[in-house]
Design an enzyme around this catalytic site. Structure first.
Site, PDB file in Angstrom:
ATOM      1  N   SER A 192      47.871  37.866  39.112  1.00 27.11           N
ATOM      2  CA  SER A 192      47.101  39.053  38.873  1.00 27.11           C
ATOM      3  C   SER A 192      47.916  40.342  39.582  1.00 27.11           C
ATOM      4  O   SER A 192      47.532  41.493  38.828  1.00 27.11           O
ATOM      5  CB  SER A 192      45.872  39.036  39.033  1.00 27.11           C
ATOM      6  N   LYS A 203      43.309  42.582  45.156  1.00 23.94           N
ATOM      7  CA  LYS A 203      43.677  43.391  43.993  1.00 23.94           C
ATOM      8  C   LYS A 203      43.745  44.831  44.664  1.00 23.94           C
ATOM      9  O   LYS A 203      43.748  44.992  45.940  1.00 23.94           O
ATOM     10  CB  LYS A 203      42.211  43.571  43.350  1.00 23.94           C
TER      11      LYS A 203
END
Length: 272
Positions: free
Chosen positions: A36, A113
Site C-alpha cells: 500500500s 500510511k
C-alpha cells in the site's frame, strides 16, 4: 551448577526487560507486509518506528502477534486502561506528509500510511488528485514503476498492474508521479488507472483526528473509506504509534531471514 543456571536466568530476564523498555518507549520494529505504500516502502522493508516523535499514549505499548504460536496480544491488552482521552504524554503533533504507524481504530492492527489531512482540513479526491482545503495538490509525471508480477507479502498477493494481465515473473507497470504538498514536501505516488476512490466526496477532518492515505493509491485501504465500510476512516491522535524515519534493511523474499533476497540498495534508506 545452580549458580550458573541462576546467572543465566538473570541475564535472560534483564535482556527481556531492556528489550521491553526499548520497544515500549523508544523504537518499535515494523515489517512492511503489503504494497500500500509503494514505492516509498516495499513489501519486505524492515524499519523501526520512532515512538518518541509524537509522545506516548496507550498505543505506545507493544503488540505481540505470533500466529504460529497462537499469540495475539496488542497494545490495548497491555495499556487499554489509558485509552479514551485522545491525548498523549509529552505529545507533539505530527506533520503533514509524515509516514506514520497507527493502530486501526476498529481492528487494533498496526497500519502505516502517509499523513495528508490535519485536524480541520478538508480533503477530497478528484480524478486521482488530492484537493486539500480547496486547492489541488500538484502531481508531476515521473515515468513508470516496474516490479515483477509475483506474489509477495502476508498474505502473499500479486500486485495490480496498469498494463493488464501479466504472466508470472514478467514486468508489472504502474504510472509514477511526484506529489508536492503545500509546504513543498515531495514524495512518489503510484497510479494503476481509474478506480472508485480516485474521486470522492469532501472529508472534513475532525479536531483531534487525522486523515491518512497510502502512496500506492489504487491499492490502499485508508481514510478514504469509512470504518463502517471496512476502511480506516479518521484516526484519533491517541491511536498513533510513531513516525517511520528510516528503512534498516529490506528483503524481496517471503522472510526477513532469507538474507540472499535482501535489497542492498535499501540499507538505512531515509523515508521521504
Amino acid at each position: 551448577m545452580w549458580a550458573s543456571i541462576k546467572e543465566t536466568i538473570k541475564t535472560v530476564v534483564y535482556a527481556l526487560l531492556i528489550a521491553g523498555v526499548f520497544r515500549t518507549f523508544l523504537f518499535q520494529p515494523f515489517w512492511i507486509p503489503s504494497g500500500s505504500m509503494k514505492e516509498t516502502l516495499l513489501v519486505g522493508d524492515f524499519l523501526f518506528v520512532n515512538k518518541m516523535a509524537y509522545g506516548y499514549s496507550y498505543a505506545s505499548c507493544p503488540s505481540i502477534v505470533i500466529p504460529a504460536l497462537g499469540i495475539d496480544v496488542d497494545a490495548e491488552d497491555f495499556c487499554g486502561v489509558f485509552k479514551g482521552g485522545n491525548d498523549r504524554l509529552m505529545g507533539s503533533e505530527p506533520e503533514r506528509g509524515d509516514v506514520v504507524v497507527f493502530r486501526h481504530p476498529v481492528t487494533g492492527r498496526d497500519f502505516i500510511k502517509r499523513l495528508i489531512g490535519m485536524p480541520g482540513d478538508t480533503v477530497q479526491m478528484q480524478d486521482g488528485q488530492i484537493i486539500l482545503n480547496g486547492e489541488i495538490v500538484p502531481q508531476q509525471a515521473a515515468g513508470l514503476f516496474t516490479e515483477p508480477f509475483v506474489r509477495r507479502g502476508q498474505p502473499p498477493n500479486f500486485p495490480t498492474c496498469s498494463n493488464g494481465t501479466v504472466p508470472i515473473g514478467e514486468d508489472c507497470l504502474k504510472q509514477r508521479f511526484t506529489e508536492t504538498l503545500p509546504d513543498g514536501r515531495q514524495y512518489t505516488v503510484l497510479n494503476v488507472g481509474d478506480r472508485r476512490l480516485d474521486t470522492t466526496g469532501i472529508f472534513t477532518v475532525p479536531e483531534g483526528q487525522y486523515f491518512f492515505m497510502g502512496d500506492n493509491r489504487d491499492n490502499s485501504s485508508d481514510s478514504r473509506r469509512a470504518q463502517t465500510a471496512g476502511g480506516v476512516g479518521f484516526v484519533p491522535f491517541e491511536d498513533i504509534v510513531g513516525r517511520a524515519d528510516r528503512i534498516m534493511f529490506s528483503s524481496s523474499g517471503t522472510s526477513l531471514l532469507a538474507f540472499w533476497t535482501w535489497r542492498s540498495d535499501r540499507y538505512f534508506k531515509a523515508i521521504e
